[in-house]
Enzyme design. Structure first.
Site, mmCIF file in Angstrom:
data_model
loop_
_atom_site.group_PDB
_atom_site.id
_atom_site.type_symbol
_atom_site.label_atom_id
_atom_site.label_comp_id
_atom_site.label_asym_id
_atom_site.label_seq_id
_atom_site.Cartn_x
_atom_site.Cartn_y
_atom_site.Cartn_z
ATOM 1 N N LYS A 1 0.857 -1.190 0.000
ATOM 2 C CA LYS A 1 0.000 0.000 0.000
ATOM 3 C C LYS A 1 0.885 1.229 0.000
ATOM 4 O O LYS A 1 2.034 1.186 0.441
ATOM 5 C CB LYS A 1 -0.885 0.019 1.254
ATOM 6 C CG LYS A 1 -2.157 0.827 1.079
ATOM 7 C CD LYS A 1 -3.197 0.024 0.328
ATOM 8 C CE LYS A 1 -4.512 0.685 0.184
ATOM 9 N NZ LYS A 1 -5.513 -0.218 -0.409
ATOM 10 N N GLY B 1 -19.780 7.119 -2.590
ATOM 11 C CA GLY B 1 -18.623 7.338 -3.461
ATOM 12 C C GLY B 1 -18.579 6.230 -4.493
ATOM 13 O O GLY B 1 -19.615 5.634 -4.837
ATOM 14 N N ASN B 2 -17.391 5.915 -4.971
ATOM 15 C CA ASN B 2 -17.257 4.881 -5.996
ATOM 16 C C ASN B 2 -17.876 3.552 -5.524
ATOM 17 O O ASN B 2 -18.704 2.964 -6.212
ATOM 18 C CB ASN B 2 -15.770 4.714 -6.335
ATOM 19 C CG ASN B 2 -15.536 3.668 -7.407
ATOM 20 O OD1 ASN B 2 -15.662 2.476 -7.158
ATOM 21 N ND2 ASN B 2 -15.228 4.101 -8.605
HETATM 22 P P1 NAD Z 1 -14.953 7.675 -2.158
HETATM 23 O O1 NAD Z 1 -14.038 8.729 -1.683
HETATM 24 O O2 NAD Z 1 -15.340 7.620 -3.605
HETATM 25 O O3 NAD Z 1 -16.329 7.746 -1.322
HETATM 26 C C1 NAD Z 1 -16.385 7.761 0.072
HETATM 27 C C2 NAD Z 1 -17.810 8.065 0.509
HETATM 28 O O4 NAD Z 1 -17.856 8.002 1.935
HETATM 29 C C3 NAD Z 1 -18.301 9.472 0.130
HETATM 30 O O5 NAD Z 1 -19.659 9.417 -0.207
HETATM 31 C C4 NAD Z 1 -18.099 10.260 1.433
HETATM 32 O O6 NAD Z 1 -18.976 11.375 1.546
HETATM 33 C C5 NAD Z 1 -18.449 9.188 2.450
HETATM 34 N N1 NAD Z 1 -17.934 9.495 3.776
HETATM 35 C C6 NAD Z 1 -16.739 10.044 4.127
HETATM 36 N N2 NAD Z 1 -16.668 10.197 5.465
HETATM 37 C C7 NAD Z 1 -17.824 9.706 5.970
HETATM 38 C C8 NAD Z 1 -18.357 9.593 7.281
HETATM 39 N N3 NAD Z 1 -17.658 10.027 8.340
HETATM 40 N N4 NAD Z 1 -19.575 9.040 7.421
HETATM 41 C C9 NAD Z 1 -20.272 8.633 6.346
HETATM 42 N N5 NAD Z 1 -19.840 8.716 5.079
HETATM 43 C C10 NAD Z 1 -18.631 9.259 4.911
HETATM 44 O O7 NAD Z 1 -14.292 6.310 -1.702
HETATM 45 P P2 NAD Z 1 -14.594 4.837 -2.274
HETATM 46 O O8 NAD Z 1 -13.650 4.542 -3.364
HETATM 47 O O9 NAD Z 1 -16.055 4.683 -2.496
HETATM 48 O O10 NAD Z 1 -14.143 3.962 -1.019
HETATM 49 C C11 NAD Z 1 -14.985 3.758 0.105
HETATM 50 C C12 NAD Z 1 -14.422 2.642 0.946
HETATM 51 O O11 NAD Z 1 -14.320 1.455 0.166
HETATM 52 C C13 NAD Z 1 -13.017 2.901 1.505
HETATM 53 O O12 NAD Z 1 -12.910 2.279 2.763
HETATM 54 C C14 NAD Z 1 -12.132 2.210 0.489
HETATM 55 O O13 NAD Z 1 -10.865 1.857 1.055
HETATM 56 C C15 NAD Z 1 -12.980 0.996 0.189
HETATM 57 N N6 NAD Z 1 -12.610 0.374 -1.083
HETATM 58 C C16 NAD Z 1 -12.857 1.003 -2.269
HETATM 59 C C17 NAD Z 1 -12.474 0.396 -3.453
HETATM 60 C C18 NAD Z 1 -12.758 1.031 -4.788
HETATM 61 O O14 NAD Z 1 -12.495 0.388 -5.796
HETATM 62 N N7 NAD Z 1 -13.319 2.212 -4.851
HETATM 63 C C19 NAD Z 1 -11.800 -0.843 -3.419
HETATM 64 C C20 NAD Z 1 -11.576 -1.470 -2.185
HETATM 65 C C21 NAD Z 1 -11.984 -0.831 -1.023
#
Ligand code: NAD
Length: 423
Positions: A106, A220-221
């Site tokens: 990471k 988010g994503n």
């Molecule tokens: P992102 O930044 O696109 O979205 C994050 C979302 O969480 C946003 O809607 C944000 O407003 C919300 N958020 C932030 N703080 C918050 C809080 N205190 N309470 C509630 N909501 C809150 O990120 P992502 O890519 O969607 O990733 C989200 C999680 O999934 C992370 O833990 C990431 O490590 C994990 N993840 C993502 C992927 C990927 O491919 N996108 C892969 C593996 C793991």
């Protein structure tokens, strides 16, 4: 006593728990409690106004016994070495559980990308690759996007690496735009993988997904695709969704156009307009009376103090580390099936594996082939986890799905280290 929320200590505690149940060799346990390589770099970058600002970055290569280390790069003002170490450990278990030929790694940079323009972001991204360039490569360590890093950033990084080694090597980084040999299907592969896990877990719990009510934390994503795919693939009703500002609940189910409209108007889904819709907090979302709860935002959301309030039968950890170890135990005792993050969100890294494999072989697949292969791998991980849990229960050891998944993952890494003569 205050609950331990340091992510690396949590990662070590989870490993310790599995090591004890599976009777892991002491030397193997000791190796696996710490990363093999930790790199801290300081990068001077000339900013728009002409001033130079120095940024600190990390790259952790946790374990490479089963293959090159693999893991995303995060850009965050609160990034810390302990978070990166924890995430690198979890990547090791994630790749091992999926049985793909990678170790875990990471990276991260302490910066606030929201305050930087594209020129500054590009300079920082290129500086990071120059700083860690000696230690990465398609057969050494393969970065990818993560929190606040994008396919565009991956393209700049891949280009900088090509400048260093004086030839193209597309497989050095995954999550690239398709124009530079990113993979079709990669964008929503994390949520798609979670959907395959949800399908299998629903069969196990006899939840009819067509009638199921779902709450998703995060838009988010990960969260957004979990919302759209659960509606599209199974016809499930997503009744609640949230972001960092707050959430919205509508017993009739939420509508994507209205969610996007709310976000456009105010920056948050909590401004959603609907006849029966009402605003809720993130805490309330976690305690809703739904069939399935999907935390898809950030870590440490379900803790000792609120785990007892979870009403869902199935919890799918789409975010990394949303459930603390103490909460894990409480959910287990209350009969909630909590499927661990390194299984549920492994679709992202499985998708990255496909992209890397396509780059190396110079053959490119269409999306249906990508999804079919993803389904096969993640469904096998799910079934292995359920079977291991059953086997241990049969031996009189009641374990959580997380510990079962750990046992499989740790055993594979330990056996690889043993075969290589590391202990
Ligand atoms: P992102 O930044 O696109 O979205 C994050 C979302 O969480 C946003 O809607 C944000 O407003 C919300 N958020 C932030 N703080 C918050 C809080 N205190 N309470 C509630 N909501 C809150 O990120 P992502 O890519 O969607 O990733 C989200 C999680 O999934 C992370 O833990 C990431 O490590 C994990 N993840 C993502 C992927 C990927 O491919 N996108 C892969 C593996 C793991």
């Amino acid at each position: 006593m205050v609950e331990e929320l340091n992510p690396f200590k949590i990662a070590q505690e989870q490993l310790d728990r599995a090591a004890q149940v599976m009777n892991l060799d002491k030397a193997a346990h000791q190796i696996l409690r710490e990363p093999r390589r930790t790199l801290v770099v300081n990068m001077p970058v000339r900013m728009r106004g002409g001033k130079v600002q120095t940024f600190t970055g990390f790259r952790v290569q946790y374990n490479d016994a089963r293959g090159p280390t693999k893991g995303g790069i995060r850009y965050h003002p609160a990034e810390s070495l302990d978070t990166v170490k924890a995430l690198a450990a979890w990547m090791t278990w994630k790749c091992s559980l999926a049985n793909i030929p990678f170790g875990g790694g990471k990276g991260g940079i302490i910066c606030d990308p929201k305050k930087m323009d594209d020129t500054e972001l590009e300079s920082l991204s290129r500086a990071y690759i120059r700083a860690i360039g000696t230690y990465i490569g398609d057969d050494r360590d393969i970065p990818a996007p993560d929190v606040y890093t994008t396919p565009q950033i991956m393209a700049w990084m891949m280009d900088e690496y090509a400048n260093i080694i004086r030839h193209n090597q597309f497989g050095v980084i995954t999550g690239k735009p398709v124009e530079v040999w990113g993979s079709e299907g990669r964008t929503d592969s994390t949520a798609m993988g979670a959907m395959f896990v949800m399908r299998e877990a629903a069969k196990l719990l006899k939840i009819d997904l067509k009638k199921a009510k779902i709450a998703v934390q995060g838009f988010g994503n990960a969260g957004m695709y979990a919302y759209t795919l659960s509606k599209k693939m199974f016809g499930s009703k997503v009744v609640a969704i949230s972001d960092s500002k707050g959430g919205i609940y509508d017993p009739d189910g939420l509508d994507i156009e209205k969610l996007e409209d709310a976000r456009k108007r105010t920056g948050s889904v909590d401004a959603y307009r609907g006849k029966n819709a009402k605003k809720i907090t993130n805490e309330q979302l976690l305690a809703l009376d739904v069939d399935i709860l999907i935390p898809a935002a950030i870590e440490n959301q379900v803790r000792k103090d609120n785990a007892g309030k979870v009403e869902a039968k199935l919890l799918l950890e789409l975010a990394n580390g949303p459930v603390t170890p103490e909460a894990d135990q409480i959910l287990h005792e209350n009969g909630v099936l909590d499927m661990p993050d390194f299984l549920v969100n492994s679709g992202g890294v499985i998708g990255s594996y496909f992209e890397w494999a396509q780059n190396l072989t110079q053959t490119y697949w269409k999306t249906p082939e990508f999804y079919a292969k993803l389904d096969e791998i993640i469904t096998k991980s799910f079934k292995d986890t359920v079977q291991t849990r059953k086997d241990y229960t049969g031996k009189g050891k009641k374990i959580t799905p997380r510990t079962a998944a750990y046992i499989i993952a740790v055993d594979r890494v330990a056996k690889a280290m043993k075969a290589r003569g590391w202990y």
